[in-house]
Design a protein around this motif. Sequence first.
Motif, PDB file in Angstrom:
ATOM      1  N   UNK A 416       0.819  -1.228   0.000  1.00  0.00           N
ATOM      2  CA  UNK A 416       0.000   0.000   0.000  1.00  0.00           C
ATOM      3  C   UNK A 416       0.850   1.275   0.000  1.00  0.00           C
ATOM      4  N   UNK A 417       2.036   1.196  -0.603  1.00  0.00           N
ATOM      5  CA  UNK A 417       2.974   2.321  -0.614  1.00  0.00           C
ATOM      6  C   UNK A 417       3.244   2.706  -2.075  1.00  0.00           C
ATOM      7  N   UNK A 418       2.415   3.578  -2.664  1.00  0.00           N
ATOM      8  CA  UNK A 418       2.587   3.902  -4.090  1.00  0.00           C
ATOM      9  C   UNK A 418       3.900   4.608  -4.390  1.00  0.00           C
ATOM     10  N   UNK A 419       4.469   5.339  -3.428  1.00  0.00           N
ATOM     11  CA  UNK A 419       5.749   5.997  -3.674  1.00  0.00           C
ATOM     12  C   UNK A 419       6.857   4.968  -3.862  1.00  0.00           C
ATOM     13  N   UNK A 420       6.842   3.921  -3.018  1.00  0.00           N
ATOM     14  CA  UNK A 420       7.827   2.847  -3.184  1.00  0.00           C
ATOM     15  C   UNK A 420       7.569   2.079  -4.472  1.00  0.00           C
ATOM     16  N   UNK A 421       6.301   1.934  -4.849  1.00  0.00           N
ATOM     17  CA  UNK A 421       5.965   1.184  -6.067  1.00  0.00           C
ATOM     18  C   UNK A 421       6.614   1.797  -7.291  1.00  0.00           C
ATOM     19  N   UNK A 422       6.633   3.118  -7.389  1.00  0.00           N
ATOM     20  CA  UNK A 422       7.238   3.789  -8.548  1.00  0.00           C
ATOM     21  C   UNK A 422       8.729   3.480  -8.638  1.00  0.00           C
TER      22      UNK A 422
END
Length: 531
Positions: A416-422
């Motif tokens: 649930x961490x979209x910043x890490x996903x990028x």
Amino acid sequence: MRHLLLAATAIIATPVQAHDNADIARIIDEGISHSQVMLTAQHLSDVIGPRLTNSPAMRTAEEWTQKKYREWGLKNVHKEGYLFGRGWWIEKSSVRMVSPRPIQLTAIPIAWTPPTKGTISAPIFVAPMQRARDFAQYRGKLSGKIVLVSQPGAGSESTTAPFHRYTGDELAKLDEFEQAKYDPEADKRTLERSDFEKQRDAFLKEEGALAYATISYRDGLLLHGEGYMFEAGKSPSLPGVQIAAEDYRRLARLAKIAAAPTLEIDSVTHYDDSDVKAYNIFAEIPGTDPKAGYVMAGAHLDSWVAGDGATDNGAGSAMIMEAARILSTIGVRPKRTIRFALWSGEEQALLGSLAWVEKNLATRGGPNDPPLTGERRYYEWPKRWPINKQPGYDALAGYFNIDNGSGKLRGIYAENNPAAARIFADWMAPFRSMGMTQVAVAPTDGTDHVFMQAVGAPGFQFIQDPLDYETRTHHSSADTYDHLKADDMRQGATILASFLLNAANAEKPLPRSPLPTKPVVTDPFAYPDNN
């Protein structure tokens, strides 16, 4: 060779953030063309075998893994202990039906149950028990009996193939944000089931039963033998065995139509109380900037005892160790220290990684909270408030876990961490030709990154092809080296080494999710007892 060429092409064509093209090319060459991951996995599985926490085999694994790290040039190789409980191991066991006809049954002692101290022979009594309220109907009937405590059921045949690799559509479905769910009633029921095993043992002893048997929860003559009464002073009173589902049902059917079958059980098990501490194993590649913190990868070294602990989790441990060997062999000098962890006690409620989290990252709860012991910690610790940061809380720049068998790495859960996903999408671009394609925002649970996430630390788990992990090998007697896939494990160790080096050299630590806060229930219909 084709994979190497495609990967090299992807490296040249893809914009990069933290990774260095030359380093990734060297990682791929070392990890694919000079891999030792299967040698490591074979030693853990075939030579050492099942590694129940605090067993003699686990002690052997603790020493051997440290020895290999030192041979490969890793630094600060050491073990860290925490209070666990008893060691336990099986010397031999035999379960036979001797009447109405002789049959050697497929069975295994349940972990941490005592030996029979010679062969015991007695008729069975089928007494399914799921709650303490079930005891009353069996009072006065169990003396001198071997009690079958599971519901026999009717059996089932799977309608799907036991071996599977993810399709693109299946991977895409993992990319979905999941809201955290808080269900106190479900937690209460889980803890009641946890305590029931102790209650049942006391009841059977009081009633004069000689031993008990449970049914394996998979068909196909697979065994598991899990047991959780490992704490010192809290061992079971009676010998217990798990019987293969097909054999168990035969016994129950025979007991229903005629005189109860007679069983002979000879269970030679041993406790080891020489050291009640369990140990996590650590090794490092030192960073050049002592103020930059560290990144870490981990897998659990412990296993259950029915098989050899190959897919769960010799595979993950071997990939962690191989990533360490790769990076040490090519001589990287990362900005951040790269740390490698091999956890113990994972199969007993993640106690090894939890002990490390409490020492290095944060504790949960107030000074007046009652102490938690055993597997209750898994369920109750994440529900305690407040979160109390340790001085080293901010030093962990990222943690990567492997614990879903030997399947190819297909992506990573971003929790649930979209910043890490990028960031992960960029890091995995050079490996798309190897099958690493999916960043899934969704979280995953049940393994050693969980308690890191529970205190807001950046802990992540890779997505792996399931193969036959959940259908056959997980915790089972089929968990042997034969089920490991060498090409997949070489791919996994190579990608892990690249991710670690990216994280170690990135300008900033991986972005963190907000520190968890105590949930407030605003929906009056969320729980039945909420008013």
